[in-house]
Every structure is written in structure tokens, then in C-alpha cells.
Scaffold this motif. Sequence first.
Motif, PDB file in Angstrom:
ATOM      1  N   THR A  15      12.510 -22.122 -40.807  1.00 22.88           N
ATOM      2  CA  THR A  15      11.526 -23.218 -41.571  1.00 22.88           C
ATOM      3  C   THR A  15      10.090 -22.901 -41.401  1.00 22.88           C
ATOM      4  O   THR A  15       9.652 -23.166 -43.089  1.00 22.88           O
ATOM      5  N   THR A  16       9.544 -21.742 -41.870  1.00 25.87           N
ATOM      6  CA  THR A  16       8.470 -21.053 -42.646  1.00 25.87           C
ATOM      7  C   THR A  16       9.198 -20.751 -43.997  1.00 25.87           C
ATOM      8  O   THR A  16       8.350 -20.604 -44.347  1.00 25.87           O
ATOM      9  N   LEU A  17      10.277 -20.385 -43.716  1.00 29.12           N
ATOM     10  CA  LEU A  17      10.695 -19.676 -44.790  1.00 29.12           C
ATOM     11  C   LEU A  17      11.170 -20.534 -45.843  1.00 29.12           C
ATOM     12  O   LEU A  17      10.108 -20.351 -46.590  1.00 29.12           O
ATOM     13  N   ARG A  18      11.196 -21.430 -45.382  1.00 28.42           N
ATOM     14  CA  ARG A  18      11.757 -22.571 -46.715  1.00 28.42           C
ATOM     15  C   ARG A  18       9.953 -23.267 -46.955  1.00 28.42           C
ATOM     16  O   ARG A  18       9.954 -23.911 -47.851  1.00 28.42           O
ATOM     17  N   SER A  52      12.558 -13.938 -55.134  1.00 30.32           N
ATOM     18  CA  SER A  52      12.806 -15.062 -55.009  1.00 30.32           C
ATOM     19  C   SER A  52      12.668 -15.763 -53.722  1.00 30.32           C
ATOM     20  O   SER A  52      12.984 -14.956 -52.620  1.00 30.32           O
ATOM     21  N   GLY A  53      12.570 -17.087 -53.864  1.00 32.48           N
ATOM     22  CA  GLY A  53      12.815 -17.375 -51.975  1.00 32.48           C
ATOM     23  C   GLY A  53      11.151 -17.582 -51.839  1.00 32.48           C
ATOM     24  O   GLY A  53      10.049 -18.060 -52.025  1.00 32.48           O
ATOM     25  N   PRO A  54      11.323 -16.859 -49.766  1.00 32.28           N
ATOM     26  CA  PRO A  54      11.990 -16.358 -49.370  1.00 32.28           C
ATOM     27  C   PRO A  54      13.687 -16.904 -48.806  1.00 32.28           C
ATOM     28  O   PRO A  54      13.284 -18.430 -48.950  1.00 32.28           O
ATOM     29  N   ASN A  55      14.397 -16.810 -49.153  1.00 30.00           N
ATOM     30  CA  ASN A  55      16.249 -18.108 -48.485  1.00 30.00           C
ATOM     31  C   ASN A  55      15.946 -17.099 -46.938  1.00 30.00           C
ATOM     32  O   ASN A  55      16.831 -17.645 -46.317  1.00 30.00           O
ATOM     33  N   SER A  56      16.023 -15.914 -46.786  1.00 29.16           N
ATOM     34  CA  SER A  56      16.535 -15.507 -45.503  1.00 29.16           C
ATOM     35  C   SER A  56      15.589 -14.491 -45.073  1.00 29.16           C
ATOM     36  O   SER A  56      14.159 -13.741 -45.594  1.00 29.16           O
ATOM     37  N   PRO A  57      15.923 -14.453 -44.107  1.00 31.28           N
ATOM     38  CA  PRO A  57      14.687 -13.175 -42.895  1.00 31.28           C
ATOM     39  C   PRO A  57      14.943 -11.992 -43.071  1.00 31.28           C
ATOM     40  O   PRO A  57      14.057 -11.550 -43.088  1.00 31.28           O
ATOM     41  N   ASP A  58      15.853 -11.634 -43.840  1.00 31.58           N
ATOM     42  CA  ASP A  58      17.104 -10.520 -44.323  1.00 31.58           C
ATOM     43  C   ASP A  58      16.523  -9.450 -45.707  1.00 31.58           C
ATOM     44  O   ASP A  58      16.487  -9.164 -45.838  1.00 31.58           O
ATOM     45  N   ASP A  59      15.178 -11.009 -46.612  1.00 34.04           N
ATOM     46  CA  ASP A  59      15.519 -10.794 -47.753  1.00 34.04           C
ATOM     47  C   ASP A  59      14.125  -9.960 -47.608  1.00 34.04           C
ATOM     48  O   ASP A  59      13.257  -9.655 -47.339  1.00 34.04           O
ATOM     49  N   PRO A  60      14.301  -9.040 -48.364  1.00 31.34           N
ATOM     50  CA  PRO A  60      13.314  -7.797 -49.402  1.00 31.34           C
ATOM     51  C   PRO A  60      12.055  -7.928 -49.281  1.00 31.34           C
ATOM     52  O   PRO A  60      12.022  -9.231 -50.773  1.00 31.34           O
ATOM     53  N   CYS A  61      11.154  -7.416 -49.111  1.00 28.89           N
ATOM     54  CA  CYS A  61       9.798  -7.847 -49.922  1.00 28.89           C
ATOM     55  C   CYS A  61       8.805  -7.290 -50.127  1.00 28.89           C
ATOM     56  O   CYS A  61       9.246  -5.723 -49.615  1.00 28.89           O
ATOM     57  N   VAL A  99       7.252  -9.510 -42.091  1.00 30.15           N
ATOM     58  CA  VAL A  99       6.119 -10.496 -42.885  1.00 30.15           C
ATOM     59  C   VAL A  99       5.597 -11.495 -41.813  1.00 30.15           C
ATOM     60  O   VAL A  99       4.533 -11.489 -41.243  1.00 30.15           O
ATOM     61  N   VAL A 100       6.764 -12.150 -41.512  1.00 24.38           N
ATOM     62  CA  VAL A 100       6.109 -13.811 -40.775  1.00 24.38           C
ATOM     63  C   VAL A 100       5.502 -13.520 -39.883  1.00 24.38           C
ATOM     64  O   VAL A 100       5.127 -13.826 -38.908  1.00 24.38           O
ATOM     65  N   THR A 101       6.509 -12.442 -39.034  1.00 24.37           N
ATOM     66  CA  THR A 101       6.275 -12.374 -37.051  1.00 24.37           C
ATOM     67  C   THR A 101       4.968 -11.312 -37.463  1.00 24.37           C
ATOM     68  O   THR A 101       4.457 -11.074 -35.854  1.00 24.37           O
ATOM     69  N   SER A 102       4.545 -10.284 -37.908  1.00 23.45           N
ATOM     70  CA  SER A 102       3.283  -9.475 -38.283  1.00 23.45           C
ATOM     71  C   SER A 102       2.272 -10.247 -39.336  1.00 23.45           C
ATOM     72  O   SER A 102       1.615  -8.958 -39.758  1.00 23.45           O
ATOM     73  N   LEU A 103       2.177 -11.004 -39.605  1.00 25.45           N
ATOM     74  CA  LEU A 103       1.297 -12.058 -40.131  1.00 25.45           C
ATOM     75  C   LEU A 103      -0.307 -10.971 -40.361  1.00 25.45           C
ATOM     76  O   LEU A 103      -1.085 -10.980 -40.723  1.00 25.45           O
TER      77      LEU A 103
END
Length: 114
Positions: free
Chosen positions: A91-94, A32-41, A15-19
Amino acid sequence: MIPSRRPYLTTWAEVVTSLAELDPDDMICFDSGPNSPDDPCLIADTVELEEDEDVPPEAAERGWTTTLIKEELQGVVGNLKGQIPNPDLATTLRAAAHYVDHDAFIELPQPLTE
């Protein structure tokens, strides 16, 4: 590459890299989160929601009720880039998690200058 059919499962890293490729009416549904790059959405089109739906059935089935629309995530990223030139994915996910938890942009500590 972002699939044209909505809804679809993906990860926060995607999502972040293809926003920029997301459609203007897209929403990101998650737990919840997002906490990790691999978290599903789940990416869904807000236009396709029924009047009484807050999230698409595919997200509700997973118990995911938290959402961000593309514009909100763009705002989070834009605010973050105003504070640091090239924020990394963590940092973006945080910053996104902070926005979800506090309904406010994150304020990063400013480096000391001499």
C-alpha cells in the motif's frame, strides 16, 4: 542499515523500511513505479548534484529520471498513516507511485461504518 556513502543502489523495500535513517538531503532516483518492493532505486545526496544535473550520473546512466526527495516520501507515508494506522509495504508503494503519477496524495476508500 543505510550506507553512509552516496549514491548507492538499493530497493524500495529498503527505502521504506529505513526512511528515518535517510539523510535530510537524500533523494530517491528510479525509473517508474515503484511497483514492487524489489524494484531498484538509487539513493543520492541532492547537495552533491552539479548545477545542471537533475539526477546523479549513476541514475542518468540507467535512464532513471524520476526522483522523490526524502521529505516528499515522508509526506506520502504520513498522509497514508493518517488514513490507515499501519499501512503495509504494498500500500505504501502504491501511494508513492500515485504521488509520482498525479503529484497528489492517494485517497483510499473509507470503510463503511454502521
